[in-house]
Design a protein around this motif. Structure first.
Motif, PDB file in Angstrom:
ATOM      1  N   GLY A   1     -37.427 -94.795 -63.423  1.00  0.00           N
ATOM      2  CA  GLY A   1     -37.708 -93.949 -63.007  1.00  0.00           C
ATOM      3  C   GLY A   1     -38.904 -93.992 -61.893  1.00  0.00           C
ATOM      4  N   LEU A   2     -39.749 -94.639 -62.005  1.00  0.00           N
ATOM      5  CA  LEU A   2     -41.315 -94.921 -61.158  1.00  0.00           C
ATOM      6  C   LEU A   2     -40.974 -95.365 -60.129  1.00  0.00           C
ATOM      7  N   ARG A   3     -39.918 -96.188 -60.231  1.00  0.00           N
ATOM      8  CA  ARG A   3     -39.790 -96.941 -58.950  1.00  0.00           C
ATOM      9  C   ARG A   3     -38.502 -96.114 -57.563  1.00  0.00           C
ATOM     10  N   GLN A   4     -38.243 -94.917 -58.549  1.00  0.00           N
ATOM     11  CA  GLN A   4     -37.429 -93.893 -58.193  1.00  0.00           C
ATOM     12  C   GLN A   4     -38.231 -92.632 -57.220  1.00  0.00           C
ATOM     13  N   VAL A   5     -38.773 -92.590 -57.944  1.00  0.00           N
ATOM     14  CA  VAL A   5     -40.622 -91.196 -57.481  1.00  0.00           C
ATOM     15  C   VAL A   5     -41.039 -92.027 -56.239  1.00  0.00           C
TER      16      VAL A   5
ATOM     17  N   ALA B   1     -47.597 -95.132 -62.689  1.00  0.00           N
ATOM     18  CA  ALA B   1     -47.607 -94.311 -63.328  1.00  0.00           C
ATOM     19  C   ALA B   1     -48.950 -93.607 -62.114  1.00  0.00           C
ATOM     20  N   LEU B   2     -50.394 -93.729 -62.311  1.00  0.00           N
ATOM     21  CA  LEU B   2     -51.189 -92.570 -61.742  1.00  0.00           C
ATOM     22  C   LEU B   2     -51.784 -93.245 -60.313  1.00  0.00           C
ATOM     23  N   ASP B   3     -51.078 -94.403 -60.082  1.00  0.00           N
ATOM     24  CA  ASP B   3     -50.736 -94.078 -58.285  1.00  0.00           C
ATOM     25  C   ASP B   3     -50.007 -92.868 -57.470  1.00  0.00           C
ATOM     26  N   LEU B   4     -48.810 -93.236 -58.932  1.00  0.00           N
ATOM     27  CA  LEU B   4     -48.072 -91.610 -58.125  1.00  0.00           C
ATOM     28  C   LEU B   4     -48.324 -90.262 -58.308  1.00  0.00           C
ATOM     29  N   ILE B   5     -48.786 -90.232 -59.156  1.00  0.00           N
ATOM     30  CA  ILE B   5     -50.069 -89.152 -59.268  1.00  0.00           C
ATOM     31  C   ILE B   5     -50.427 -88.114 -58.142  1.00  0.00           C
ATOM     32  N   GLN B   6     -51.401 -89.683 -57.610  1.00  0.00           N
ATOM     33  CA  GLN B   6     -51.882 -89.529 -56.755  1.00  0.00           C
ATOM     34  C   GLN B   6     -51.742 -88.957 -55.811  1.00  0.00           C
ATOM     35  N   GLY B   7     -50.229 -90.017 -55.006  1.00  0.00           N
ATOM     36  CA  GLY B   7     -49.168 -89.946 -53.726  1.00  0.00           C
ATOM     37  C   GLY B   7     -48.841 -88.313 -54.534  1.00  0.00           C
ATOM     38  N   VAL B   8     -48.208 -87.527 -55.256  1.00  0.00           N
ATOM     39  CA  VAL B   8     -48.094 -86.408 -55.846  1.00  0.00           C
ATOM     40  C   VAL B   8     -49.097 -85.243 -54.969  1.00  0.00           C
TER      41      VAL B   8
END
Length: 286
Positions: A23-27, A108-115
């Motif tokens: 799921g993280l990879r899909q995001v 997950a933290l890296d993706l939160i930054q991006g979002v």
């Protein structure tokens, strides 16, 4: 785009680490497509395949239909990626005491930054103490340096241009958490470097939240989303708190210096001198 987000959210909601990873990879793939949309392939330009994609600003993305659709979906609770990632992050933290989920937590933290960078209004989520406390918990010494570094960067992005979030951070003893880690002899060099960056960021002048009417100029185009009064609540921010923030709940650099002096006496003046001398944030203090 809803179908892509639905698949990712289903995996993020799983209790299976491998599915959460998927799921993280899909995001990540979805965010990458949005950020790279419209860029020419280096091969077509006859350039090296190793060339890095050109960096794009948020204003560069606003004309892109995919970005506009993504931005619009983020305004509601159902498709808000930041909220889903925070829920997943909380689950990983609770279940990952043995370190088995450390890399997933960092991802997950890296993706939160991006979002939060792609959809700044999602930063309102961190006006809720439960989400701010989640980040502060990840700064505890029990966590590995990689998690601590990723958390510090995420914290900066969550506080950026959000004075109300900074006040929540302060109210939850965030400065005590940051400075205790900074002063600890057990804290590694890389983490201390990130902490120093955070302290520089904290001591820079605060920018009031961008009023709704000014979002068009901020994004380089027409306002993407006329927000209804209930949208801030859907993303987790209360109406009263948001109104207070938008009216200018800011502190001066001097006031924040006094706050920080309580935890780092004699250090803050040196930090301010560094900011004035080296201008790491474009000289906004000069």
């Amino acid at each position: 785009m809803e179908s892509l987000l639905s698949l990712a959210f289903d995996n993020l909601s799983s209790f299976d680490g491998s599915k959460i990873k998927k799921g993280l990879r899909q995001v990540e793939g979805l965010l990458a497509q949005i950020c790279l949309a419209g860029q020419s392939s280096p091969r077509k330009q006859g350039e090296s395949q190793q060339q890095q994609p050109q960096r794009r600003m948020l204003a560069d993305l606003s004309p892109d239909p995919a970005f506009r659709e993504f931005f619009k979906l983020q305004e509601g609770f159902e498709w808000n990626v930041a909220q889903r990632l925070l829920t997943t992050l909380d689950w990983l933290v609770v279940r990952g005491g043995d370190g088995s989920y450390d890399m997933l937590i960092v991802n997950a933290l890296d993706l939160i930054q991006g979002v939060l960078l792609l959809h700044p209004p999602s930063r309102v989520l961190f006006q809720r103490s439960v989400h701010m406390n989640l980040l502060l918990d990840l700064l505890e010494p029990i966590n590995c340096p990689a998690i601590q570094c990723a958390t510090i960067i995420t914290l900066v992005v969550a506080l950026l241009d959000m004075p109300q979030n900074i006040r929540v951070f302060e109210a939850l003893d965030g400065l005590l958490t940051i400075t205790s880690l900074f002063k600890s002899r057990e804290t590694g060099r890389e983490v201390k470097f990130r902490l120093t960056e955070f302290l520089y960021f904290y001591l820079t002048p605060e920018t009031p939240n961008i009023p709704k009417s000014d979002r068009a100029s901020a994004l380089g185009g027409p306002e993407l989303l006329p927000r209804s009064p209930g949208k801030s609540k859907m993303l987790g921010g209360g109406g009263r708190e948001r109104s207070k923030s938008e009216s200018g709940n800011t502190l001066s650099v001097e006031a924040k210096k006094q706050h920080l002096d309580r935890y780092l006496p004699g250090v803050v003046d040196e930090l301010l001198k560094d900011l004035d001398t080296y201008k790491p944030f474009g000289g906004i203090l000069s």
